[in-house]
Design an enzyme around this catalytic site. Structure first.
Site, mmCIF file in Angstrom:
data_model
loop_
_atom_site.group_PDB
_atom_site.id
_atom_site.type_symbol
_atom_site.label_atom_id
_atom_site.label_comp_id
_atom_site.label_asym_id
_atom_site.label_seq_id
_atom_site.Cartn_x
_atom_site.Cartn_y
_atom_site.Cartn_z
ATOM 1 C CD GLU A 208 -28.123 -40.682 -55.251
ATOM 2 O OE1 GLU A 208 -28.959 -39.761 -55.407
ATOM 3 O OE2 GLU A 208 -28.382 -41.867 -55.505
ATOM 4 C CB CYS A 242 -30.094 -32.415 -53.908
ATOM 5 S SG CYS A 242 -30.852 -33.783 -53.030
HETATM 6 P P1 NAD Z 1 -19.440 -30.590 -53.462
HETATM 7 O O1 NAD Z 1 -19.414 -31.329 -54.742
HETATM 8 O O2 NAD Z 1 -18.773 -29.276 -53.395
HETATM 9 O O3 NAD Z 1 -18.796 -31.463 -52.284
HETATM 10 C C1 NAD Z 1 -19.178 -32.796 -52.044
HETATM 11 C C2 NAD Z 1 -18.009 -33.565 -51.430
HETATM 12 O O4 NAD Z 1 -16.925 -33.564 -52.345
HETATM 13 C C3 NAD Z 1 -17.481 -32.981 -50.130
HETATM 14 O O5 NAD Z 1 -17.248 -34.031 -49.227
HETATM 15 C C4 NAD Z 1 -16.199 -32.283 -50.526
HETATM 16 O O6 NAD Z 1 -15.225 -32.319 -49.526
HETATM 17 C C5 NAD Z 1 -15.737 -33.100 -51.726
HETATM 18 N N1 NAD Z 1 -15.030 -32.293 -52.724
HETATM 19 C C6 NAD Z 1 -15.245 -30.997 -53.044
HETATM 20 N N2 NAD Z 1 -14.411 -30.598 -54.025
HETATM 21 C C7 NAD Z 1 -13.645 -31.678 -54.323
HETATM 22 C C8 NAD Z 1 -12.587 -31.901 -55.264
HETATM 23 N N3 NAD Z 1 -12.149 -30.930 -56.067
HETATM 24 N N4 NAD Z 1 -12.027 -33.118 -55.305
HETATM 25 C C9 NAD Z 1 -12.457 -34.107 -54.496
HETATM 26 N N5 NAD Z 1 -13.451 -33.945 -53.584
HETATM 27 C C10 NAD Z 1 -14.022 -32.756 -53.499
HETATM 28 O O7 NAD Z 1 -20.978 -30.478 -53.102
HETATM 29 P P2 NAD Z 1 -21.664 -29.753 -51.862
HETATM 30 O O8 NAD Z 1 -21.506 -28.276 -52.024
HETATM 31 O O9 NAD Z 1 -21.234 -30.378 -50.593
HETATM 32 O O10 NAD Z 1 -23.189 -30.157 -52.057
HETATM 33 C C11 NAD Z 1 -24.044 -29.448 -52.906
HETATM 34 C C12 NAD Z 1 -24.358 -30.228 -54.159
HETATM 35 O O11 NAD Z 1 -24.697 -31.546 -53.840
HETATM 36 C C13 NAD Z 1 -25.558 -29.667 -54.883
HETATM 37 O O12 NAD Z 1 -25.315 -29.677 -56.261
HETATM 38 C C14 NAD Z 1 -26.669 -30.645 -54.541
HETATM 39 O O13 NAD Z 1 -27.706 -30.694 -55.479
HETATM 40 C C15 NAD Z 1 -25.923 -31.914 -54.463
HETATM 41 N N6 NAD Z 1 -26.636 -32.871 -53.637
HETATM 42 C C16 NAD Z 1 -27.178 -33.970 -54.217
HETATM 43 C C17 NAD Z 1 -27.906 -34.863 -53.453
HETATM 44 C C18 NAD Z 1 -28.524 -36.081 -54.048
HETATM 45 O O14 NAD Z 1 -28.958 -36.941 -53.283
HETATM 46 N N7 NAD Z 1 -28.577 -36.242 -55.358
HETATM 47 C C19 NAD Z 1 -28.057 -34.644 -52.080
HETATM 48 C C20 NAD Z 1 -27.472 -33.529 -51.537
HETATM 49 C C21 NAD Z 1 -26.761 -32.637 -52.311
#
Ligand code: NAD
Length: 455
Positions: A208, A242
């Site tokens: 997602e 998002c």
């Molecule tokens: P992110 O990708 O930075 O982090 C998401 C998760 O991944 C966290 O739990 C984090 O600890 C982990 N993570 C981060 N870097 C990592 C790595 N290098 N290796 C492994 N795991 C890692 O995203 P965010 O900043 O938490 O959220 C924002 C993004 O999420 C935006 O792009 C938003 O659009 C998207 N989002 C999508 C939905 C949806 O339902 N489609 C909902 C909410 C947010």
């Protein structure tokens, strides 16, 4: 530690306990009770993390979780039953059916922006479908991560459902192991890391992700109502949503009145942009605050643009005279800044949208059915709304997910149940009849017969 929990979950799953639907219903009811008892702590934690009010937390997080819980408790008996399908003459007199079965040990990785619903809905969905779950919430809202770990780890056996807290290091460690399903919510770059890690074990994923969701506003709309809905959807959670409208594409003829109404609506609901409104969420951390502040080009501010680094406040901000080449049009904004692009040539504008990665959402404000149909046909996106924004997420009869760069797979309601299930197909045949046609020795006559049957 991870290996130990995984082994315990694997053993528990293999014991077939989670295949018992009444066990699952019991656990979902327990979860509802635990959530209810801890609501005050949940409100407190999220307020400490990024100033999110009780109202917004209930309206945009807890209400959706309760809704999904109720729907699972009501429906999983029905959804877990085998379904009969027709068999066709080739296998007469067999019958055919599909048995939904849980996948096994699953990993749910959450994003920070709606920390409760984004972590808990997939986790509860996985449990409802009969899986065990390890949940890794986002580490950025530290208090919400802590409270989720506490209420889950205190109330559920870790061989069934547990929370492992942490950031990149802990997630990377988790991803070394083999899961039967990974459900990830987060950014596109991290989504690619997850997909690669899952591929090593041939683990299926739901991703997602995010993207830039366009919002079309045509000249024939009710401007007041259009603006009301857009302003609410954009500035809820301070734009850290998002599926928030990322940018506006407004028909040139109404640009001026649209902008004026936007300003009026923002001033009415956000107390003239003052930095004192307790109902207005703050930016999650300084990194994001700095990133967003840089996106506000002072020469393009139509209204808003007030910032305060001490409490990570950015007022609802509208930018005007924007083109697709502006810096703000490069990546998902994910904050309370709304660029407005005016257009007079719809086909050119559609092309600009289609030249970019497929968005998670798209919103179309118009009364003209032909125009709406044209956009729905031409632009690919995850899901969206006509004359509204965001609210499609509240209908769990609609699959929620992206397409292309905005994600893989979907969930909510039955679609979530499907995402965490395997549909095992069975042909079931009695002994009393068998035609000789498929057996050797083959003959021209048999081949003719086959051709006659199939063509
Ligand atoms: P992110 O990708 O930075 O982090 C998401 C998760 O991944 C966290 O739990 C984090 O600890 C982990 N993570 C981060 N870097 C990592 C790595 N290098 N290796 C492994 N795991 C890692 O995203 P965010 O900043 O938490 O959220 C924002 C993004 O999420 C935006 O792009 C938003 O659009 C998207 N989002 C999508 C939905 C949806 O339902 N489609 C909902 C909410 C947010």
């Amino acid at each position: 530690m991870i290996q130990k929990i995984l082994q315990k979950q694997q053993d528990f799953f293999n014991s077939n306990k989670t295949k018992d639907v009444s066990f699952r219903i019991e656990q979902l009811k327990l979860f509802k009770k635990v959530l209810k008892e801890n609501e005050d702590s949940l409100y407190k934690a999220i307020y400490q993390d990024f100033g999110k009010s009780e109202f917004e937390t209930y309206a945009s997080e807890l209400s959706l979780i309760y809704h999904e819980l109720n729907s699972f408790i009501k429906n999983i008996k029905k959804w877990s039953r085998p379904t009969k399908v027709s068999t066709g003459f080739v296998n007469f007199p067999a019958k055919s059916y599909i048995i939904p079965e849980p996948l096994g040990v699953t990993l749910v990785i959450g994003a920070w922006n709606y920390p409760y619903q984004i972590s808990l809905i997939p986790a509860l969905t996985a449990l409802a479908a009969g899986n065990t779950v390890i949940l890794k919430p986002s580490e950025l809202p530290a208090n919400t991560s802590k409270i989720m770990a506490k209420i889950i780890n205190d109330n559920f056996p870790s061989e069934f459902f547990c929370v492992i807290e942490g950031g990149v290091k802990e997630t990377t460690d988790l991803l070394e192991h083999r899961f039967d399903k990974i459900f990830f919510t987060g950014s596109v770059p991290v989504g690619k890391i997850i997909y690669q890690a899952a591929a090593k074990h041939l683990t299926p994923v739901t991703l997602e992700l995010g993207g830039k969701s366009p919002t079309f506003v045509f000249g024939d709309v009710d401007i007041k109502m259009t603006v009301k809905r857009i302003v609410w959807a954009k500035f809820l959670n301070a734009g850290q949503t998002c599926i928030a409208p990322d940018y506006i594409l407004v028909e040139k003829a109404i640009e001026k009145s649209f902008l004026e109404e936007m300003k009026r609506e923002i001033e009415e609901h956000y107390k003239n942009n003052e930095d004192i409104d307790d109902n207005y969420t703050r930016i999650i951390n300084t990194n994001n605050y700095d990133r967003l502040s840089k996106l506000i080009d002072p020469d393009k501010i139509y209204c808003g643009g007030n910032t305060n680094k001490d409490n990570r406040f950015i007022s609802p901000t509208i930018l005007q005279n924007i083109s697709f080449d502006d810096e703000i049009m490069k990546d998902e904004i994910f904050g309370p800044i709304l660029p407005v692009i005016s257009f007079s040539n719809l086909d050119e504008t559609i092309k600009m949208v289609k030249d970019r990665p497929k968005p998670l959402s798209c919103y179309i404000y118009s009364k003209n059915k032909k125009t709406i149909d044209k956009l729905l046909k031409e632009i690919s996106f995850g899901g969206g709304a006509i004359n509204d924004s965001l609210m499609h997420i509240t209908n769990d009869n609609l699959p929620f997910g992206g397409v292309g760069h905005s994600g893989i797979g979907s969930y909510h309601g039955k679609y979530g149940f499907n995402a965490f299930s395997h549909y095992k197909s069975i042909l079931d045949k009695p002994f009393w009849l068998e035609t000789p046609l498929k057996y050797s020795p083959y003959s021209i006559k048999k081949l003719k017969m086959l051709k006659w049957l199939f063509e």
